[in-house]
Each structure stands twice: as structure tokens, then as C-alpha cells.
Design an enzyme around this catalytic site. Structure first.
Site, PDB file in Angstrom:
ATOM      1  N   CYS A   1      -2.144   8.108  -0.662  1.00  0.00           N
ATOM      2  CA  CYS A   1      -2.227   6.676  -0.945  1.00  0.00           C
ATOM      3  C   CYS A   1      -3.418   6.432  -1.864  1.00  0.00           C
ATOM      4  O   CYS A   1      -4.556   6.762  -1.508  1.00  0.00           O
ATOM      5  CB  CYS A   1      -2.410   5.947   0.378  1.00  0.00           C
ATOM      6  SG  CYS A   1      -2.798   4.215   0.180  1.00  0.00           S
TER       7      CYS A   1
ATOM      8  N   CYS B   1       0.007   4.049  -7.792  1.00  0.00           N
ATOM      9  CA  CYS B   1       0.372   3.817  -6.379  1.00  0.00           C
ATOM     10  C   CYS B   1       1.521   4.775  -6.107  1.00  0.00           C
ATOM     11  O   CYS B   1       2.453   4.879  -6.915  1.00  0.00           O
ATOM     12  CB  CYS B   1       0.831   2.366  -6.190  1.00  0.00           C
ATOM     13  SG  CYS B   1       1.620   2.040  -4.592  1.00  0.00           S
TER      14      CYS B   1
HETATM   15  N1  DGL Z   1       1.329   3.859  -1.572  1.00  0.00           N
HETATM   16  C1  DGL Z   1       0.014   3.366  -1.431  1.00  0.00           C
HETATM   17  C2  DGL Z   1      -0.827   3.518  -2.669  1.00  0.00           C
HETATM   18  O1  DGL Z   1      -0.689   4.526  -3.329  1.00  0.00           O
HETATM   19  C3  DGL Z   1      -0.115   2.073  -0.669  1.00  0.00           C
HETATM   20  C4  DGL Z   1       0.576   0.897  -1.215  1.00  0.00           C
HETATM   21  C5  DGL Z   1       0.488  -0.267  -0.273  1.00  0.00           C
HETATM   22  O2  DGL Z   1       0.757  -0.091   0.904  1.00  0.00           O
HETATM   23  O3  DGL Z   1       0.134  -1.364  -0.743  1.00  0.00           O
HETATM   24  O4  DGL Z   1      -1.666   2.717  -2.974  1.00  0.00           O
END
Ligand code: DGL
Length: 256
Positions: free
Chosen positions: A72, A182
Site C-alpha cells: 500500500c 496506488c
Molecule cells: N492500495 C492502497 C495504496 O496503494 C490504499 C488505497 C486506499 O485504501 O485508499 O495506497
């Protein structure tokens, strides 16, 4: 429980990284956790991110994790240093590919699509300062994209229009690279390809993270040698994780 790798995200974004890791490390046991209780992470405070990630990594360690991947960008760019200070096992994080984008642009304009948490994070801004001194960075917060993906609306017209709205200022600024900051946004690539000309490079970093995971395991002599398996967990039953994995596989509720 056998030694394993722990991988987590707020939801299914991290599965894009899990898939690459599984491909190049077939012998590893992997536990994947989607923290749906707090999905999305993009607008969480730093305090909440700290609290969640500490709880999740402690839980992974109880499951005998030898390495954790914070799949993440939001969590990694804000609090990875604190997590590395807290725990003894190697922790691998994900950051937007600013350096490769800066090295690759010819127009000196790059676009970054990321969550609010990532755009305002210390790590992202440090990387920008170091690598994009003479480069124009068009940052856009992808508000609403994570929930569209999580709710199975990836191919809806509304998602297409939303994405077009986010990408237009980048196209107007003559970007030749778009960084997907993301892990959820990797799912957008086929749709993005309908919006942007072929000449624009779309970058995510899932391969790099998988290679880094393998390298760290090799260096620390932690590589597994028998065929590995995967277990999927969630912190809330309110999710559609099964749409993204083989639907016959169980997703176990874990109270964190
Ligand atoms: N997939 C995550 C990222 O790379 C989190 C996205 C989220 O939950 O807002 O930031």
C-alpha cells in the site's frame, strides 16, 4: 504455523503485488490480509495508519511471518520508517515510481495519480524533491477510484468518466509518463489505455516490489524450498475480495 510472508493492503490493491510475488516465489507460504475494517486508507490520519499497521504486522508475526510487504503506497509513504523501527523482521514498502518516471520522461512532464494520503506524505515529497528538480509533476488525487474498484465498478461508464477527468489535466500538460501511485490503480491500466495515447508510459511498481522481496529473502537466507500455499484474510466481512481471487478459496475473518 509454517514460516510465511505477510502481505497487506486496505483491500484488493495489494493483490496486484501478491500476484507478482506468487509468480516469482512459488515456494513461499503467503498470508494476504485486506484491512476492510478501515478501507480506504487514502484519507486516514497518520495516527490511525500507525495504529492499524502496528496491529497488522504484530498479527503477522504471531502467524510466523519472516517478512512483511506493506502493499500500500499510502501506508508505506507515511509510516514505513516507524514500522521498521518497531519490528525486527524485514518490511518492504511500496512508493510511487518517481525516480524511474523522472529518468524516462522526454517532455519533462510527468503525471502522478495517487491517494490524498500518498500525495501529502513525507516520502513522496522527498522523492519529488530529489528526483524531479527540473520536471513538472502533475499530481492528481484519485478520489473515489478505490471504492469503485472494490465495489466491482471498474468497467462502469462512471469510472471511465472519473478517470478521464483525472487524466485530462495530465494530457493537457504534455506528460509522457503516468505514475500509478496506488496499488489499486494497477487494475485501471486496460481502461487508461483507452484514454491515453500509446506513446504515454504507464508505470506501476509491482514487478520491482516482487523482485525486491526475493532479493531480501535471498540476502537473509530466508527463501523457502517447498511448494508454498496462500491464505487470505479480511478484517471485515463487508468486502468483495472473492471477485479478485479464485472464488472457491476461503477468505477468513480475522478480528483486528
Ligand atoms: N492500495 C492502497 C495504496 O496503494 C490504499 C488505497 C486506499 O485504501 O485508499 O495506497
Amino acid at each position: 504455523m509454517k514460516e510465511c510472508i505477510g502481505i497487506f493492503d486496505s483491500g484488493v490493491g495489494g493483490l496486484t503485488i501478491y500476484n507478482e510475488i506468487r509468480n516469482i516465489l512459488p515456494d513461499e507460504n503467503i498470508i494476504y490480509l485486506g484491512d476492510y475494517k478501515y478501507n480506504p486508507y487514502g484519507n486516514l490520519t497518520t495516527e490511525k495508519l500507525l495504529d492499524r499497521c502496528k496491529k497488522i504486522i504484530s498479527w503477522f508475526i504471531k502467524q510466523n511471518a519472516k517478512l512483511v510487504v506493506m502493499a500500500c503506497n499510502t501506508a508505506s509513504t507515511n509510516i514505513i520508517s516507524e514500522m521498521r523501527d518497531c519490528f525486527d523482521i524485514p518490511i518492504i514498502g511500496v512508493e510511487p515510481s518517481i525516480k524511474p518516471a523522472a529518468l524516462s520522461t522526454k517532455t519533462n512532464n510527468i503525471g502522478v495519480l495517487a491517494t490524498k494520503g500518498t500525495i501529502y506524505s513525507p516520502k513522496f515529497n522527498q522523492a519529488k524533491e530529489i528526483f524531479t528538480k527540473n520536471i513538472n509533476v502533475i499530481e492528481v488525487i484519485g478520489e473515489g477510484i478505490v471504492s469503485a474498484i472494490e465495489n466491482g465498478k471498474l468497467h462502469d461508464k462512471e469510472t471511465f468518466e472519473l478517470l478521464k477527468k483525472y487524466i485530462t489535466p495530465m494530457l493537457n500538460s504534455n506528460v509522457d509518463v503516468i505514475v500509478l501511485g496506488c496499488t489499486h490503480y494497477t487494475y485501471l491500466i486496460p481502461i487508461l489505455k483507452k484514454i491515453v495515447p500509446k506513446s504515454i508510459k504507464i508505470m506501476d511498481n509491482k514487478m520491482a516490489i516482487a523482485k525486491q522481496t526475493k532479493k531480501v529473502l535471498e540476502e537473509k537466507k530466508l527463501l523457502a524450498t517447498n511448494k508454498g500455499s496462500t491464505k487470505f484474510y479480511t478484517t471485515s466481512t463487508k468486502n468483495k475480495m472473492k471477485l479478485f481471487i479464485n472464488s472457491k478459496i476461503a477468505v477468513v475473518l480475522c478480528n483486528l
